[in-house]
Design a protein around this motif. Structure first.
Motif, PDB file in Angstrom:
ATOM      1  N   ALA A   1      26.395  34.429  44.437  1.00  0.00           N
ATOM      2  CA  ALA A   1      26.625  35.724  43.792  1.00  0.00           C
ATOM      3  C   ALA A   1      25.909  35.858  42.454  1.00  0.00           C
ATOM      4  O   ALA A   1      25.623  36.975  42.014  1.00  0.00           O
ATOM      5  CB  ALA A   1      28.128  35.929  43.604  1.00  0.00           C
ATOM      6  N   ASN A   2      25.624  34.732  41.795  1.00  0.00           N
ATOM      7  CA  ASN A   2      25.064  34.772  40.441  1.00  0.00           C
ATOM      8  C   ASN A   2      23.712  34.076  40.347  1.00  0.00           C
ATOM      9  O   ASN A   2      23.303  33.670  39.263  1.00  0.00           O
ATOM     10  CB  ASN A   2      26.041  34.113  39.460  1.00  0.00           C
ATOM     11  CG  ASN A   2      27.360  34.844  39.379  1.00  0.00           C
ATOM     12  OD1 ASN A   2      27.492  35.838  38.688  1.00  0.00           O
ATOM     13  ND2 ASN A   2      28.344  34.346  40.120  1.00  0.00           N
TER      14      ASN A   2
ATOM     15  N   GLN B   1      38.166  43.184  43.704  1.00  0.00           N
ATOM     16  CA  GLN B   1      37.943  44.620  43.865  1.00  0.00           C
ATOM     17  C   GLN B   1      36.937  44.828  44.984  1.00  0.00           C
ATOM     18  O   GLN B   1      35.887  44.191  45.025  1.00  0.00           O
ATOM     19  CB  GLN B   1      37.424  45.269  42.589  1.00  0.00           C
ATOM     20  CG  GLN B   1      37.086  46.757  42.774  1.00  0.00           C
ATOM     21  CD  GLN B   1      36.610  47.419  41.506  1.00  0.00           C
ATOM     22  OE1 GLN B   1      37.368  47.613  40.565  1.00  0.00           O
ATOM     23  NE2 GLN B   1      35.326  47.765  41.449  1.00  0.00           N
TER      24      GLN B   1
ATOM     25  N   GLN C   1      41.753  47.650  44.661  1.00  0.00           N
ATOM     26  CA  GLN C   1      41.856  46.668  43.593  1.00  0.00           C
ATOM     27  C   GLN C   1      43.101  45.821  43.802  1.00  0.00           C
ATOM     28  O   GLN C   1      44.194  46.351  44.023  1.00  0.00           O
ATOM     29  CB  GLN C   1      41.940  47.349  42.221  1.00  0.00           C
ATOM     30  CG  GLN C   1      40.584  47.666  41.618  1.00  0.00           C
ATOM     31  CD  GLN C   1      40.707  48.105  40.177  1.00  0.00           C
ATOM     32  OE1 GLN C   1      41.334  49.108  39.888  1.00  0.00           O
ATOM     33  NE2 GLN C   1      40.098  47.358  39.273  1.00  0.00           N
TER      34      GLN C   1
ATOM     35  N   TYR D   1      29.785  31.010  44.031  1.00  0.00           N
ATOM     36  CA  TYR D   1      29.363  31.429  42.697  1.00  0.00           C
ATOM     37  C   TYR D   1      27.838  31.373  42.573  1.00  0.00           C
ATOM     38  O   TYR D   1      27.213  32.286  42.005  1.00  0.00           O
ATOM     39  CB  TYR D   1      30.015  30.527  41.656  1.00  0.00           C
ATOM     40  CG  TYR D   1      29.724  30.909  40.225  1.00  0.00           C
ATOM     41  CD1 TYR D   1      30.474  31.895  39.590  1.00  0.00           C
ATOM     42  CD2 TYR D   1      28.706  30.284  39.508  1.00  0.00           C
ATOM     43  CE1 TYR D   1      30.207  32.249  38.271  1.00  0.00           C
ATOM     44  CE2 TYR D   1      28.430  30.626  38.192  1.00  0.00           C
ATOM     45  CZ  TYR D   1      29.194  31.614  37.585  1.00  0.00           C
ATOM     46  OH  TYR D   1      28.922  31.968  36.285  1.00  0.00           O
TER      47      TYR D   1
ATOM     48  N   GLN E   1      30.908  46.099  48.679  1.00  0.00           N
ATOM     49  CA  GLN E   1      30.696  45.387  47.418  1.00  0.00           C
ATOM     50  C   GLN E   1      32.018  44.739  47.017  1.00  0.00           C
ATOM     51  O   GLN E   1      33.010  45.410  46.790  1.00  0.00           O
ATOM     52  CB  GLN E   1      30.213  46.338  46.338  1.00  0.00           C
ATOM     53  CG  GLN E   1      29.758  45.651  45.063  1.00  0.00           C
ATOM     54  CD  GLN E   1      29.231  46.628  44.052  1.00  0.00           C
ATOM     55  OE1 GLN E   1      29.981  47.345  43.409  1.00  0.00           O
ATOM     56  NE2 GLN E   1      27.913  46.680  43.916  1.00  0.00           N
TER      57      GLN E   1
ATOM     58  N   GLY F   1      32.010  36.522  40.755  1.00  0.00           N
ATOM     59  CA  GLY F   1      30.939  37.485  40.597  1.00  0.00           C
ATOM     60  C   GLY F   1      31.001  38.555  41.670  1.00  0.00           C
ATOM     61  O   GLY F   1      32.000  38.702  42.378  1.00  0.00           O
ATOM     62  N   THR F   2      29.925  39.309  41.800  1.00  0.00           N
ATOM     63  CA  THR F   2      29.848  40.408  42.765  1.00  0.00           C
ATOM     64  C   THR F   2      28.894  40.043  43.883  1.00  0.00           C
ATOM     65  O   THR F   2      27.784  39.573  43.642  1.00  0.00           O
ATOM     66  CB  THR F   2      29.371  41.699  42.081  1.00  0.00           C
ATOM     67  OG1 THR F   2      30.312  42.071  41.067  1.00  0.00           O
ATOM     68  CG2 THR F   2      29.260  42.832  43.082  1.00  0.00           C
ATOM     69  N   GLN F   3      29.336  40.251  45.109  1.00  0.00           N
ATOM     70  CA  GLN F   3      28.482  40.039  46.263  1.00  0.00           C
ATOM     71  C   GLN F   3      28.551  41.263  47.162  1.00  0.00           C
ATOM     72  O   GLN F   3      29.578  41.932  47.253  1.00  0.00           O
ATOM     73  CB  GLN F   3      28.882  38.779  47.032  1.00  0.00           C
ATOM     74  CG  GLN F   3      30.339  38.675  47.388  1.00  0.00           C
ATOM     75  CD  GLN F   3      30.677  37.318  47.975  1.00  0.00           C
ATOM     76  OE1 GLN F   3      29.914  36.743  48.751  1.00  0.00           O
ATOM     77  NE2 GLN F   3      31.830  36.781  47.605  1.00  0.00           N
ATOM     78  N   THR F   4      27.445  41.559  47.816  1.00  0.00           N
ATOM     79  CA  THR F   4      27.368  42.706  48.711  1.00  0.00           C
ATOM     80  C   THR F   4      27.275  42.213  50.144  1.00  0.00           C
ATOM     81  O   THR F   4      26.371  41.447  50.485  1.00  0.00           O
ATOM     82  CB  THR F   4      26.161  43.594  48.374  1.00  0.00           C
ATOM     83  OG1 THR F   4      26.272  44.042  47.017  1.00  0.00           O
ATOM     84  CG2 THR F   4      26.104  44.797  49.295  1.00  0.00           C
TER      85      THR F   4
ATOM     86  N   THR G   1      33.932  42.239  44.384  1.00  0.00           N
ATOM     87  CA  THR G   1      33.871  41.642  43.051  1.00  0.00           C
ATOM     88  C   THR G   1      35.108  40.796  42.814  1.00  0.00           C
ATOM     89  O   THR G   1      36.235  41.262  42.976  1.00  0.00           O
ATOM     90  CB  THR G   1      33.791  42.726  41.967  1.00  0.00           C
ATOM     91  OG1 THR G   1      32.632  43.540  42.192  1.00  0.00           O
ATOM     92  CG2 THR G   1      33.690  42.097  40.586  1.00  0.00           C
TER      93      THR G   1
END
Length: 291
Positions: free
Chosen positions: A196-197, A82, A40, A193, A57, A63-66, A59
């Motif tokens: 990710a979203n 993170q 983090q 963005y 992963q 947003g969150t992307q893998t 974040t």
């Protein structure tokens, strides 16, 4: 330029980089290994994130992307980030302040004085670049005298990758290179963005505000730079997400459509076949036979 290294074992949870560390003039290579390993950063410096095995992963504000092995993401300075490996993932991040990156990239890329060297984005990272990142981490840990050379070698490969952005930067409005790079960085934030979203209901006015544009100017600038409108990009990302879910999840096709942002099953089926040349059901059957 000082280069340091750190390894996070399975289950480790590490917090680094408060706001006071943004201007640090050293590079640090952090390797995350094993299940449950989490990093983090409250206000990370500019960083390059690379999964070497498995999935990472990531974040952040967008947003969150893998990420899978073979992908790379550059995040900008001062962002809250993170990172968490999934399963037995092995991943690496190389982070550093502006002065450190300037030294690593000296003579490799053209950028205005005082501007960030790295441009944000998500790209493909070949095996050579991933090996160079791992060599950098190992040199920083076991052979400090070789770490500088390893950092420059890694930066040279990243510079080649970032050169792919030059034609896009050239399409951005602005009289100077600094202005065009600043515009591109803003558009890249929106671009990331969107990716990710994409499964959410996104508002064009919100996207325009992210890029500091009016809605009309945003659509025009985005289309000029990326060659397609934000809506076309959004649909493309939703279809890519749907393909991933079909291949990796147990969701029914109708559930995949909804989870990817498509409310109309028929429209999803039509768009999916047009994009990939096969139906969603056929792709799932093929993926199961190949497993």
């Amino acid at each position: 330029m000082l280069v340091t290294s750190q390894t996070l074992p399975a289950g480790a949870r590490c917090e680094r980089y408060g706001s006071e560390a943004i201007d640090l003039d050293a590079l640090v290579a952090i390797v995350g290994a094993g299940r449950g390993c989490t990093l983090q950063c409250a206000a990370a410096p500019a960083a390059i994130w690379l999964p070497l095995h498995g999935r990472l992963q990531l974040t952040g504000p967008d947003g969150t992307q893998t990420l899978a092995a073979g992908e790379l993401v550059v995040t900008e300075a001062s962002q809250r980030v993170q990172a968490r490996g999934t399963g037995a993932a092995l991943w690496l991040v190389v982070a550093g302040g502006r002065l450190a990156w300037e030294q690593a990239f000296a003579g490799l890329v053209e950028h205005p004085r005082g501007e960030a060297v790295l441009l944000p984005g998500r790209q493909r990272a070949d095996a050579m670049l991933r090996r160079a990142a791992l060599r950098l981490a190992r040199a920083a840990r076991h052979a400090p005298r070789d770490a500088y050379d390893a950092a420059v070698a890694f930066a040279a490969l990243v510079a080649e990758l970032q050169a792919e952005y030059e034609p896009l930067v050239a399409r951005c409005p602005g009289r100077t290179l600094a202005q065009r790079r600043a515009v591109f960085a803003r558009l890249q934030r929106v671009h990331q963005y969107l990716r990710a979203n994409c499964h959410h209901d996104l508002d064009i006015d919100h996207l325009a505000r992210m890029a500091s544009y009016s809605s009309w100017h945003f659509i025009r600038a985005y289309s000029d730079v990326y060659g397609r409108t934000p809506h076309v990009a959004l649909v493309a990302y939703r279809l890519e997400r749907a393909r991933e879910l079909l291949m990796r999840s147990q969701l029914a096709v109708a559930e995949v459509a909804l989870a990817s942002g498509f409310e109309n099953r028929c429209a999803f089926s039509r768009l999916f076949k047009r994009r990939f040349g096969v139906t969603a059901i056929s792709l799932r059957h093929a993926a199961r036979l190949a497993a």
